[in-house]
Motif scaffolding. Structure first.
Motif, PDB file in Angstrom:
ATOM      1  N   UNK A 191       7.942   5.922   8.949  1.00 27.20           N
ATOM      2  CA  UNK A 191       8.114   6.879   7.863  1.00 27.20           C
ATOM      3  C   UNK A 191       9.259   6.468   6.922  1.00 27.20           C
ATOM      4  N   UNK A 192       9.138   5.309   6.291  1.00 28.17           N
ATOM      5  CA  UNK A 192      10.204   4.866   5.393  1.00 28.17           C
ATOM      6  C   UNK A 192      10.196   5.654   4.086  1.00 28.17           C
ATOM      7  N   UNK A 193      11.364   5.793   3.498  1.00 28.23           N
ATOM      8  CA  UNK A 193      11.450   6.341   2.145  1.00 28.23           C
ATOM      9  C   UNK A 193      11.055   5.282   1.122  1.00 28.23           C
ATOM     10  N   UNK A 245      -4.217  -9.550  -0.102  1.00 30.11           N
ATOM     11  CA  UNK A 245      -4.647  -8.543   0.867  1.00 30.11           C
ATOM     12  C   UNK A 245      -3.468  -7.976   1.648  1.00 30.11           C
ATOM     13  N   UNK A 246      -2.496  -8.826   1.973  1.00 31.00           N
ATOM     14  CA  UNK A 246      -1.314  -8.337   2.674  1.00 31.00           C
ATOM     15  C   UNK A 246      -0.550  -7.317   1.848  1.00 31.00           C
ATOM     16  N   UNK A 247      -0.432  -7.570   0.553  1.00 33.90           N
ATOM     17  CA  UNK A 247       0.261  -6.627  -0.327  1.00 33.90           C
ATOM     18  C   UNK A 247      -0.504  -5.312  -0.442  1.00 33.90           C
ATOM     19  N   UNK A 248      -1.816  -5.385  -0.564  1.00 30.29           N
ATOM     20  CA  UNK A 248      -2.610  -4.155  -0.607  1.00 30.29           C
ATOM     21  C   UNK A 248      -2.432  -3.362   0.693  1.00 30.29           C
ATOM     22  N   UNK A 249      -2.419  -4.057   1.811  1.00 32.75           N
ATOM     23  CA  UNK A 249      -2.230  -3.401   3.100  1.00 32.75           C
ATOM     24  C   UNK A 249      -0.880  -2.689   3.162  1.00 32.75           C
ATOM     25  N   UNK A 250       0.155  -3.334   2.629  1.00 29.54           N
ATOM     26  CA  UNK A 250       1.490  -2.717   2.599  1.00 29.54           C
ATOM     27  C   UNK A 250       1.498  -1.493   1.690  1.00 29.54           C
ATOM     28  N   UNK A 251       0.886  -1.599   0.522  1.00 28.75           N
ATOM     29  CA  UNK A 251       0.836  -0.471  -0.402  1.00 28.75           C
ATOM     30  C   UNK A 251       0.089   0.718   0.204  1.00 28.75           C
ATOM     31  N   UNK A 252      -1.027   0.433   0.829  1.00 30.24           N
ATOM     32  CA  UNK A 252      -1.818   1.511   1.432  1.00 30.24           C
ATOM     33  C   UNK A 252      -1.061   2.167   2.576  1.00 30.24           C
ATOM     34  N   UNK A 253      -0.406   1.358   3.401  1.00 35.18           N
ATOM     35  CA  UNK A 253       0.369   1.914   4.503  1.00 35.18           C
ATOM     36  C   UNK A 253       1.533   2.749   3.982  1.00 35.18           C
ATOM     37  N   UNK A 254       2.185   2.277   2.918  1.00 37.91           N
ATOM     38  CA  UNK A 254       3.298   3.031   2.330  1.00 37.91           C
ATOM     39  C   UNK A 254       2.799   4.358   1.768  1.00 37.91           C
ATOM     40  N   UNK A 255       1.662   4.332   1.093  1.00 39.22           N
ATOM     41  CA  UNK A 255       1.098   5.562   0.523  1.00 39.22           C
ATOM     42  C   UNK A 255       0.789   6.583   1.607  1.00 39.22           C
ATOM     43  N   UNK A 256       0.098   6.141   2.636  1.00 38.63           N
ATOM     44  CA  UNK A 256      -0.310   7.059   3.692  1.00 38.63           C
ATOM     45  C   UNK A 256       0.878   7.596   4.487  1.00 38.63           C
ATOM     46  N   UNK A 289       3.711   8.341   3.151  1.00 41.41           N
ATOM     47  CA  UNK A 289       4.497   9.217   2.303  1.00 41.41           C
ATOM     48  C   UNK A 289       5.744   8.578   1.720  1.00 41.41           C
ATOM     49  N   UNK A 290       5.787   7.235   1.668  1.00 40.57           N
ATOM     50  CA  UNK A 290       6.935   6.565   1.052  1.00 40.57           C
ATOM     51  C   UNK A 290       7.003   6.915  -0.429  1.00 40.57           C
ATOM     52  N   UNK A 291       8.199   6.905  -0.964  1.00 37.89           N
ATOM     53  CA  UNK A 291       8.360   7.243  -2.380  1.00 37.89           C
ATOM     54  C   UNK A 291       8.254   6.021  -3.279  1.00 37.89           C
ATOM     55  N   UNK A 292       8.486   4.827  -2.727  1.00 37.73           N
ATOM     56  CA  UNK A 292       8.547   3.650  -3.596  1.00 37.73           C
ATOM     57  C   UNK A 292       8.300   2.367  -2.817  1.00 37.73           C
ATOM     58  N   UNK A 293       7.731   1.365  -3.508  1.00 38.78           N
ATOM     59  CA  UNK A 293       7.621   0.001  -3.013  1.00 38.78           C
ATOM     60  C   UNK A 293       8.305  -0.924  -4.015  1.00 38.78           C
ATOM     61  N   UNK A 296      -2.697   5.772  -9.754  1.00 40.18           N
ATOM     62  CA  UNK A 296      -3.707   6.532  -9.012  1.00 40.18           C
ATOM     63  C   UNK A 296      -3.102   7.465  -7.976  1.00 40.18           C
ATOM     64  N   UNK A 297      -2.064   6.996  -7.294  1.00 37.39           N
ATOM     65  CA  UNK A 297      -1.523   7.756  -6.164  1.00 37.39           C
ATOM     66  C   UNK A 297      -0.095   8.262  -6.390  1.00 37.39           C
ATOM     67  N   UNK A 298       0.525   7.863  -7.486  1.00 33.09           N
ATOM     68  CA  UNK A 298       1.884   8.322  -7.758  1.00 33.09           C
ATOM     69  C   UNK A 298       2.946   7.614  -6.949  1.00 33.09           C
TER      70      UNK A 298
END
Length: 322
Positions: free
Chosen positions: A70-72, A99-110, A112-116, A163-165
């Motif tokens: 649960x990173x910020x 694909x690795x970057x997309x995986x990180x973004x999706x994991x961060x979104x799900x 509840x991280x605020x930023x990448x 798309x996801x904020x």
């Protein structure tokens, strides 16, 4: 804040870890240790606010791991970093860097991280600019699979923000150098030259030596990451992180040889495919957006790096003799 750093055991990633801890954050490091080394995290490992997980950013289990952490903020540095590797195996490069970057973004979104905060490549994404130093206003024009992958990562950052904020900043790094850089890989010319010259081995320059790069010290890069932690800081921007100064590889070799105290006598070989001839980054936007500018000069940074390499070689020799 709780910061997740991917690629945490690499030389840039571990320096970012140390800086985040120094700023008072708690930090979780993730690295598959394919090129990163745990010794780079020795300082962080003594801090109770740091924890480490061995893992791959392309793994299906990444989402569950990030949900537990649960990173910020996620500082995304894990990547395939060599242009030549991308030319030889573009599918591998895309798997890790796209694909690795997309995986990180999706994991961060799900989670509840605020930023990448994403690591892009100012040294490659612009292709061969008509004017140097090049600013962020110039559209990316990749000339290698590696550069294309980094540009694609930026596009996905934009998608996730729109798309996801999910807030994001892309840091387009110059040629980063400094302590902990691996001299045994195919990237990191300062570490390669410095280690070889200290060990009395020959050095090699590919091309005629006029190829130029923008060399930026690793602690300055970590400072840029630290300044981008707030969600609103440079949200939606790509920031060049460099020095705006071109240094030829021949001049770099001369500077390193002078610091080591040995003759400046490199061998020359044919140029390698996929590499740009000249690049320097305009960093005015980084100063405007986050108050960042490079603090460590090339010669000072080279001095710190050579001192570190000398100490590492001395420690290795001492250990081998015991």
């Amino acid at each position: 804040m709780r910061i997740l750093v991917t690629g945490a055991a690499g030389f840039i990633g571990s320096t970012v870890v140390d800086r985040m801890l120094a700023d008072g954050h708690s930090v979780v490091g993730l690295d598959d240790l394919s090129s990163g080394r745990m010794e780079n995290l020795a300082q962080a490992g003594s801090d109770a606010r740091f924890s480490f997980e061995k893992g791959d950013i392309t793994a299906t289990g990444l989402t569950d791991f990030v949900a537990r952490v649960r990173p910020d903020v996620v500082a995304h540095l894990a990547a395939q970093i060599d242009v030549r590797v991308s030319v030889a195996d573009p599918l591998r490069d895309a798997r890790l860097n796209v694909l690795g970057t997309i995986n990180v973004l999706e994991a961060a979104r799900l989670a509840g991280a605020s930023k990448v905060i994403h690591t892009s490549s100012g040294g490659s994404i612009y292709g061969t600019p008509a004017v140097l130093p090049v600013s962020e206003a110039v559209a990316p024009s990749p000339e290698s699979p590696y550069a294309a992958g980094k540009a694609a990562g930026e596009l996905y950052l934009n998608v996730y923000r729109a798309t996801y904020g999910l807030a994001s900043t892309a840091l387009a790094l110059g040629n980063v150098f400094g302590p902990r850089q691996d001299p045994h890989g195919e990237a990191g010319v300062v570490a390669i030259f410095g280690t070889a010259l200290l060990e009395g081995r020959p050095t090699k320059i590919f091309g005629d030596g006029t190829t130029s790069r923008d060399y930026v010290y690793v602690a300055d890069v970590a400072d840029a990451f630290a300044r981008c932690v707030p969600a609103e800081a440079a949200n939606g921007l790509r920031l060049n992180i460099g020095t705006a100064v071109e240094t030829t590889v021949r001049d770099l070799h001369s500077r390193v040889a002078r610091l080591v105290g040995v003759p400046d006598d490199p061998q020359f070989a044919a140029p390698r495919p996929g590499e740009l001839q000249h690049i320097a980054l305009d960093v005015a936007l980084a100063q405007q957006a986050i108050g960042w500018r490079p603090q460590v000069s090339l010669d000072a940074g080279l001095g710190h790096t050579i001192d570190w390499i000398r100490g590492r070689l001395s420690s290795t020799a001492t250990a081998a003799s015991v």
